[in-house]
Structures are given as C-alpha cells and as structure tokens.
Design a protein around this motif. Structure first.
Motif, PDB file in Angstrom:
ATOM      1  N   ASP A  54     -33.557 -44.892 -14.595  1.00  0.00           N
ATOM      2  CA  ASP A  54     -32.303 -45.601 -14.887  1.00  0.00           C
ATOM      3  C   ASP A  54     -31.108 -44.798 -14.404  1.00  0.00           C
ATOM      4  O   ASP A  54     -30.158 -45.346 -13.840  1.00  0.00           O
ATOM      5  CB  ASP A  54     -32.165 -45.867 -16.386  1.00  0.00           C
ATOM      6  CG  ASP A  54     -33.111 -46.938 -16.897  1.00  0.00           C
ATOM      7  OD1 ASP A  54     -33.643 -47.720 -16.073  1.00  0.00           O
ATOM      8  OD2 ASP A  54     -33.312 -46.996 -18.125  1.00  0.00           O
ATOM      9  N   ALA A  55     -31.150 -43.489 -14.618  1.00  0.00           N
ATOM     10  CA  ALA A  55     -30.047 -42.623 -14.188  1.00  0.00           C
ATOM     11  C   ALA A  55     -29.898 -42.622 -12.671  1.00  0.00           C
ATOM     12  O   ALA A  55     -28.778 -42.505 -12.161  1.00  0.00           O
ATOM     13  CB  ALA A  55     -30.254 -41.202 -14.703  1.00  0.00           C
ATOM     14  N   ARG A  60     -24.240 -33.930 -16.916  1.00  0.00           N
ATOM     15  CA  ARG A  60     -24.580 -35.024 -17.815  1.00  0.00           C
ATOM     16  C   ARG A  60     -25.822 -34.660 -18.614  1.00  0.00           C
ATOM     17  O   ARG A  60     -26.568 -33.753 -18.249  1.00  0.00           O
ATOM     18  CB  ARG A  60     -24.851 -36.305 -17.031  1.00  0.00           C
ATOM     19  CG  ARG A  60     -23.774 -36.713 -16.048  1.00  0.00           C
ATOM     20  CD  ARG A  60     -22.509 -37.183 -16.697  1.00  0.00           C
ATOM     21  NE  ARG A  60     -22.719 -38.437 -17.409  1.00  0.00           N
ATOM     22  CZ  ARG A  60     -21.769 -39.047 -18.121  1.00  0.00           C
ATOM     23  NH1 ARG A  60     -20.574 -38.515 -18.242  1.00  0.00           N
ATOM     24  NH2 ARG A  60     -22.030 -40.182 -18.730  1.00  0.00           N
ATOM     25  N   ILE A  69     -29.393 -36.367  -8.110  1.00  0.00           N
ATOM     26  CA  ILE A  69     -29.388 -35.954  -9.509  1.00  0.00           C
ATOM     27  C   ILE A  69     -30.406 -34.842  -9.617  1.00  0.00           C
ATOM     28  O   ILE A  69     -31.575 -35.024  -9.283  1.00  0.00           O
ATOM     29  CB  ILE A  69     -29.757 -37.106 -10.450  1.00  0.00           C
ATOM     30  CG1 ILE A  69     -28.699 -38.200 -10.387  1.00  0.00           C
ATOM     31  CG2 ILE A  69     -29.938 -36.596 -11.873  1.00  0.00           C
ATOM     32  CD1 ILE A  69     -29.041 -39.434 -11.200  1.00  0.00           C
ATOM     33  N   LEU A  73     -29.244 -36.432 -20.754  1.00  0.00           N
ATOM     34  CA  LEU A  73     -30.080 -37.606 -20.960  1.00  0.00           C
ATOM     35  C   LEU A  73     -30.926 -37.327 -22.190  1.00  0.00           C
ATOM     36  O   LEU A  73     -31.602 -36.302 -22.257  1.00  0.00           O
ATOM     37  CB  LEU A  73     -30.962 -37.801 -19.724  1.00  0.00           C
ATOM     38  CG  LEU A  73     -31.804 -39.043 -19.642  1.00  0.00           C
ATOM     39  CD1 LEU A  73     -30.924 -40.288 -19.613  1.00  0.00           C
ATOM     40  CD2 LEU A  73     -32.634 -38.998 -18.377  1.00  0.00           C
ATOM     41  N   VAL A  97     -25.066 -34.174 -11.400  1.00  0.00           N
ATOM     42  CA  VAL A  97     -24.908 -35.369 -10.577  1.00  0.00           C
ATOM     43  C   VAL A  97     -24.078 -35.013  -9.348  1.00  0.00           C
ATOM     44  O   VAL A  97     -22.924 -34.599  -9.465  1.00  0.00           O
ATOM     45  CB  VAL A  97     -24.232 -36.505 -11.368  1.00  0.00           C
ATOM     46  CG1 VAL A  97     -24.019 -37.733 -10.479  1.00  0.00           C
ATOM     47  CG2 VAL A  97     -25.055 -36.865 -12.598  1.00  0.00           C
ATOM     48  N   PRO A 110     -25.982 -43.206 -12.808  1.00  0.00           N
ATOM     49  CA  PRO A 110     -26.027 -41.973 -13.600  1.00  0.00           C
ATOM     50  C   PRO A 110     -24.992 -41.900 -14.722  1.00  0.00           C
ATOM     51  O   PRO A 110     -25.264 -41.293 -15.749  1.00  0.00           O
ATOM     52  CB  PRO A 110     -25.805 -40.865 -12.572  1.00  0.00           C
ATOM     53  CG  PRO A 110     -25.277 -41.523 -11.367  1.00  0.00           C
ATOM     54  CD  PRO A 110     -25.718 -42.945 -11.408  1.00  0.00           C
ATOM     55  N   ALA A 142     -26.194 -44.411 -17.650  1.00  0.00           N
ATOM     56  CA  ALA A 142     -27.487 -44.067 -18.259  1.00  0.00           C
ATOM     57  C   ALA A 142     -27.482 -42.717 -18.975  1.00  0.00           C
ATOM     58  O   ALA A 142     -28.477 -42.356 -19.596  1.00  0.00           O
ATOM     59  CB  ALA A 142     -28.578 -44.072 -17.193  1.00  0.00           C
ATOM     60  N   THR A 143     -26.394 -41.967 -18.872  1.00  0.00           N
ATOM     61  CA  THR A 143     -26.341 -40.619 -19.443  1.00  0.00           C
ATOM     62  C   THR A 143     -25.093 -40.457 -20.299  1.00  0.00           C
ATOM     63  O   THR A 143     -24.241 -41.333 -20.364  1.00  0.00           O
ATOM     64  CB  THR A 143     -26.335 -39.565 -18.328  1.00  0.00           C
ATOM     65  OG1 THR A 143     -25.159 -39.740 -17.528  1.00  0.00           O
ATOM     66  CG2 THR A 143     -27.580 -39.660 -17.453  1.00  0.00           C
TER      67      THR A 143
END
Length: 80
Positions: A31-32, A51, A71, A53, A64, A36, A39-40
C-alpha cells in the motif's frame, strides 16, 4: 508507484517474523508503494521523508525518496 528497498537488517527481521505478521507488513508496504503518505504516519517531524508504518504485530521506519520514487525500509520490528 514507488520501488521498495530494504536495509539488510530490516529485511532479516521481516523474513524472521511469523507468517501472519510478515504478511500483514508485506501488504502494508505494498500500500505504501502506491501512496506512501496516505499509507504511513509521520516519524518525528512531518517532513514527508521519514515515515512509519504500523500493523497489529509490526512496526517499520521508512525513508521515502520522492525524486527517486523509492521507499527504503530502514528498520523493522516485530511487536509480538
């Protein structure tokens, strides 16, 4: 779409996680790679670069790279 990279130690931790935790982290990272920021969560100052998660059983610190569209997983932690 962003390309996913791993720090060697973070990759080893992710691979050593029990299957359910590993799968959840893998899906969250996917998803990230698509979005990014959405999703984070910010890690420290919200600069859009560092970021984090968080899943039910894992935590990851991400770098990122907007210009490079990458990423990098800098740290992965199994929370149990």
């Amino acid at each position: 779409m962003y390309c996913l990279k791993y720090d060697i130690a973070a990759e080893a931790v992710h691979e050593a996680m029990p299957a359910p935790a590993s799968e959840a982290l893998t899906l969250a990272l996917a998803d990230a790679c698509h979005d990014p920021i959405a999703a984070t969560q910010p890690y420290g100052e919200d600069d859009g670069v560092m970021r984090m998660l968080v899943t039910d059983h894992a935590f990851a610190v991400l770098l990122v790279g907007r210009a490079s569209k990458t990423i990098t997983v800098l740290q992965a932690t199994y929370l149990g």
